[in-house]
Design an enzyme around this catalytic site. Sequence first.
Site, mmCIF file in Angstrom:
data_model
loop_
_atom_site.group_PDB
_atom_site.id
_atom_site.type_symbol
_atom_site.label_atom_id
_atom_site.label_comp_id
_atom_site.label_asym_id
_atom_site.label_seq_id
_atom_site.Cartn_x
_atom_site.Cartn_y
_atom_site.Cartn_z
ATOM 1 N N LEU A 1 0.843 -1.196 0.000
ATOM 2 C CA LEU A 1 0.000 0.000 0.000
ATOM 3 C C LEU A 1 0.878 1.245 0.000
ATOM 4 O O LEU A 1 0.685 2.177 -0.762
ATOM 5 C CB LEU A 1 -0.874 0.052 1.270
ATOM 6 C CG LEU A 1 -1.775 -1.123 1.601
ATOM 7 C CD1 LEU A 1 -2.415 -0.910 2.973
ATOM 8 C CD2 LEU A 1 -2.857 -1.237 0.559
ATOM 9 N N PRO B 1 6.321 6.524 -0.969
ATOM 10 C CA PRO B 1 7.250 7.429 -0.276
ATOM 11 C C PRO B 1 6.548 8.577 0.453
ATOM 12 O O PRO B 1 6.985 9.016 1.507
ATOM 13 C CB PRO B 1 8.138 7.954 -1.410
ATOM 14 C CG PRO B 1 8.102 6.878 -2.446
ATOM 15 C CD PRO B 1 6.733 6.275 -2.364
ATOM 16 N N THR C 1 7.618 -5.185 2.552
ATOM 17 C CA THR C 1 8.232 -6.322 3.226
ATOM 18 C C THR C 1 8.199 -7.514 2.272
ATOM 19 O O THR C 1 7.172 -7.750 1.623
ATOM 20 C CB THR C 1 7.456 -6.647 4.524
ATOM 21 O OG1 THR C 1 7.398 -5.469 5.304
ATOM 22 C CG2 THR C 1 8.125 -7.764 5.304
ATOM 23 N N GLY D 1 20.142 -4.088 33.104
ATOM 24 C CA GLY D 1 21.180 -3.109 33.422
ATOM 25 C C GLY D 1 22.069 -2.846 32.211
ATOM 26 O O GLY D 1 21.602 -2.873 31.068
ATOM 27 N N GLU E 1 0.936 -2.067 9.770
ATOM 28 C CA GLU E 1 -0.518 -2.300 9.793
ATOM 29 C C GLU E 1 -1.257 -1.185 10.517
ATOM 30 O O GLU E 1 -2.306 -1.394 11.109
ATOM 31 C CB GLU E 1 -0.848 -3.661 10.440
ATOM 32 C CG GLU E 1 -1.109 -4.762 9.432
ATOM 33 C CD GLU E 1 0.179 -5.389 8.936
ATOM 34 O OE1 GLU E 1 1.266 -4.810 9.149
ATOM 35 O OE2 GLU E 1 0.096 -6.451 8.303
ATOM 36 N N ILE F 1 15.926 -4.170 33.308
ATOM 37 C CA ILE F 1 16.296 -5.197 34.289
ATOM 38 C C ILE F 1 17.684 -5.760 33.983
ATOM 39 O O ILE F 1 18.421 -6.138 34.884
ATOM 40 C CB ILE F 1 15.200 -6.302 34.338
ATOM 41 C CG1 ILE F 1 13.957 -5.744 35.041
ATOM 42 C CG2 ILE F 1 15.705 -7.572 35.020
ATOM 43 C CD1 ILE F 1 12.735 -6.642 35.006
ATOM 44 N N GLY G 1 1.597 6.704 4.125
ATOM 45 C CA GLY G 1 1.470 5.393 4.757
ATOM 46 C C GLY G 1 0.083 5.300 5.383
ATOM 47 O O GLY G 1 -0.755 4.510 4.976
ATOM 48 N N SER H 1 -0.203 3.461 16.170
ATOM 49 C CA SER H 1 -1.100 3.481 17.334
ATOM 50 C C SER H 1 -2.146 4.589 17.199
ATOM 51 O O SER H 1 -3.296 4.419 17.615
ATOM 52 C CB SER H 1 -0.288 3.669 18.626
ATOM 53 O OG SER H 1 0.508 2.522 18.843
HETATM 54 C C1 LIG Z 1 9.860 -2.128 8.494
HETATM 55 C C2 LIG Z 1 8.592 -1.714 7.873
HETATM 56 C C3 LIG Z 1 7.897 -2.598 7.077
HETATM 57 C C4 LIG Z 1 6.741 -2.190 6.418
HETATM 58 N N1 LIG Z 1 6.094 -3.065 5.573
HETATM 59 C C5 LIG Z 1 5.082 -2.614 4.800
HETATM 60 C C6 LIG Z 1 4.504 -3.451 3.802
HETATM 61 O O1 LIG Z 1 4.873 -4.621 3.652
HETATM 62 N N2 LIG Z 1 3.543 -2.932 3.002
HETATM 63 C C7 LIG Z 1 3.096 -1.642 3.124
HETATM 64 O O2 LIG Z 1 2.213 -1.228 2.365
HETATM 65 N N3 LIG Z 1 3.612 -0.827 4.080
HETATM 66 C C8 LIG Z 1 4.589 -1.275 4.912
HETATM 67 N N4 LIG Z 1 5.138 -0.455 5.866
HETATM 68 C C9 LIG Z 1 4.688 0.932 5.950
HETATM 69 C C10 LIG Z 1 3.821 1.197 7.151
HETATM 70 O O3 LIG Z 1 2.560 0.614 6.977
HETATM 71 C C11 LIG Z 1 3.743 2.731 7.319
HETATM 72 O O4 LIG Z 1 5.034 3.171 7.709
HETATM 73 C C12 LIG Z 1 2.715 3.120 8.346
HETATM 74 O O5 LIG Z 1 1.417 2.888 7.866
HETATM 75 C C13 LIG Z 1 2.832 4.605 8.718
HETATM 76 O O6 LIG Z 1 2.887 5.401 7.579
HETATM 77 P P1 LIG Z 1 4.024 6.506 7.416
HETATM 78 O O7 LIG Z 1 5.325 5.885 7.751
HETATM 79 O O8 LIG Z 1 3.869 7.093 6.062
HETATM 80 O O9 LIG Z 1 3.699 7.575 8.506
HETATM 81 P P2 LIG Z 1 2.679 8.800 8.321
HETATM 82 O O10 LIG Z 1 1.385 8.321 7.818
HETATM 83 O O11 LIG Z 1 3.364 9.886 7.577
HETATM 84 O O12 LIG Z 1 2.504 9.241 9.840
HETATM 85 C C14 LIG Z 1 3.503 9.966 10.546
HETATM 86 C C15 LIG Z 1 3.013 10.180 11.990
HETATM 87 O O13 LIG Z 1 1.787 10.916 11.975
HETATM 88 C C16 LIG Z 1 0.766 10.178 12.639
HETATM 89 N N5 LIG Z 1 -0.499 10.431 11.966
HETATM 90 C C17 LIG Z 1 -0.788 10.288 10.649
HETATM 91 N N6 LIG Z 1 -2.059 10.643 10.410
HETATM 92 C C18 LIG Z 1 -2.602 10.998 11.594
HETATM 93 C C19 LIG Z 1 -3.891 11.470 12.023
HETATM 94 N N7 LIG Z 1 -4.902 11.594 11.162
HETATM 95 N N8 LIG Z 1 -4.066 11.785 13.326
HETATM 96 C C20 LIG Z 1 -3.053 11.635 14.222
HETATM 97 N N9 LIG Z 1 -1.822 11.199 13.884
HETATM 98 C C21 LIG Z 1 -1.598 10.885 12.600
HETATM 99 C C22 LIG Z 1 1.195 8.731 12.546
HETATM 100 O O14 LIG Z 1 0.599 7.946 13.567
HETATM 101 C C23 LIG Z 1 2.703 8.867 12.714
HETATM 102 O O15 LIG Z 1 2.998 9.006 14.078
HETATM 103 C C24 LIG Z 1 6.255 -0.870 6.595
HETATM 104 C C25 LIG Z 1 6.924 0.012 7.439
HETATM 105 C C26 LIG Z 1 8.086 -0.385 8.068
HETATM 106 C C27 LIG Z 1 8.811 0.598 8.943
#
Ligand SMILES: Cc1cc2nc3c(=O)[nH]c(=O)nc-3n(C[C@H](O)[C@H](O)[C@H](O)COP(=O)(O)OP(=O)(O)OC[C@H]3O[C@@H](n4cnc5c(N)ncnc54)[C@H](O)[C@@H]3O)c2cc1C
Length: 403
Positions: free
Chosen positions: A129, A132, A163, A359, A383, A357, A135, A386
């Site tokens: 999904l 750059p 992934t 240390g 996925e 724990i 997410g 939080s």
């Molecule tokens: C090691 C790794 C493996 C991954 N594997 C996959 C994969 O296989 N396939 C795939 O599609 N993706 C994958 N991802 C991507 C992952 O799903 C995204 O990184 C994730 O959904 C967060 O998106 P972002 O990094 O663009 O952060 P952003 O969406 O830019 O968010 C940045 C920050 O803003 C917060 N935020 C965003 N919108 C809101 C809102 N409306 N209200 C409050 N806070 C908000 C977020 O919680 C976060 O703290 C992977 C990521 C990593 C690190």
Amino acid sequence: MAAAAQLTDRTDEQKAIIEMVRDFVEKEILPNAEHYDHEDEFPAPIVDQMKELGLFGITIPEEHGGLGLDLTTYTMVVEELSRGWISISGVVNTHFIGSYLLMKFGTDDQKERFLPKMATGEIRAAFSLSEPELGSDVQAIKSTAKSTDDGFYEVNGQKMWVTNGLMSGLVFVLVKTDPAADPPYKGMTCFITEKEPGTSENEGDWKGLNVPPKIKKMGYKGVESTELVYDGYRCPAENILGGEEAGLGQGFTQMMDALEVGRVNVAARGVGIAQRALELALRYSQERKTFGKPIAQHQAIQFKLADMATKVDAARLLTMRAARLKDAGERSDLEAGMAKLFASETGKEVVEDSFRIHGGYGYSKEYEIERLYRDAPLLLIGEGTSEIQRMVIGKKLLQRHRI
Ligand SMILES: Cc1cc2nc3c(=O)[nH]c(=O)nc-3n(C[C@H](O)[C@H](O)[C@H](O)COP(=O)(O)OP(=O)(O)OC[C@H]3O[C@@H](n4cnc5c(N)ncnc54)[C@H](O)[C@@H]3O)c2cc1C
């Protein structure tokens, strides 16, 4: 008590498979994880053994060569694998989501073509999904697919954080087929894009799908995360998930459905890593002495252990509840969100407490907790973060309690 017992009760079949997986984790994963983590190397021999054990086909129906087991059993297996090393569960996770998508939405032809090879692990699946620039905000996807005159769709765009991006043979990718659609999700479609596993520049039928070098990460090593570049990749219309007629414009709904089970899966990984961190803390705290006694005899450490164990159990119960509801065909969106939120935060908190724990030794690469400390934060992100889980939970709560 009865309800809690039901949530963690196991059938004889589940007991047998968990015993087998635990044995595999003890003998093959735990002794080798440090090596693969340190080298950031794909654990090929471990993955080969997982194929032999049938772990890539746990939920795939027997008619397609899988074990035909339910989400609850799969969740139990994922907890065990993650207790060994979460990268191993990462190798299976996107594959599981891909097989879920095929089983739920695929045409008969798509099921027959892909599921038997997926069940054996001959081909593995990725799920894409993220891009750059996005997410969390999935509807902002920029990648596109345009139909051509000869029954294909030309896919263009850049994907991020895939992934299993290099080693997979199938990528379930979400793109826009109608970029002007309002709301945007109605113009999104899931394509099953085929590629050569392990090849960075595909040729022939799969030309136009390139995999740049893997992204360097803090933890979650061994399993590769890559970008994917679609540059004029020609995907046959028959590879639209569910077929062109039924599947065009349905991608967002299909992928969100799959994310729900993906969340239960990530929750199970949180439980697994937290369980391991607790075990390490229980052992270390009885070995390490300060002020003339094992640190486990200091009340402050015992309280920490008590909180850790309580959180691990609570996370497991939430995870099992979500899995069992889904298996029973009941609504589990809210419960999956709660399980993912609580278990991933528990993973991070319990790992950090175990680290404390330990240390100074917790900071040393000689101790396993150092790896867990780098691995656990991933679960807060994948996925849905939080924050996104809280948005899902809040929305579903209000839907269920409308006045
Ligand atoms: C090691 C790794 C493996 C991954 N594997 C996959 C994969 O296989 N396939 C795939 O599609 N993706 C994958 N991802 C991507 C992952 O799903 C995204 O990184 C994730 O959904 C967060 O998106 P972002 O990094 O663009 O952060 P952003 O969406 O830019 O968010 C940045 C920050 O803003 C917060 N935020 C965003 N919108 C809101 C809102 N409306 N209200 C409050 N806070 C908000 C977020 O919680 C976060 O703290 C992977 C990521 C990593 C690190």
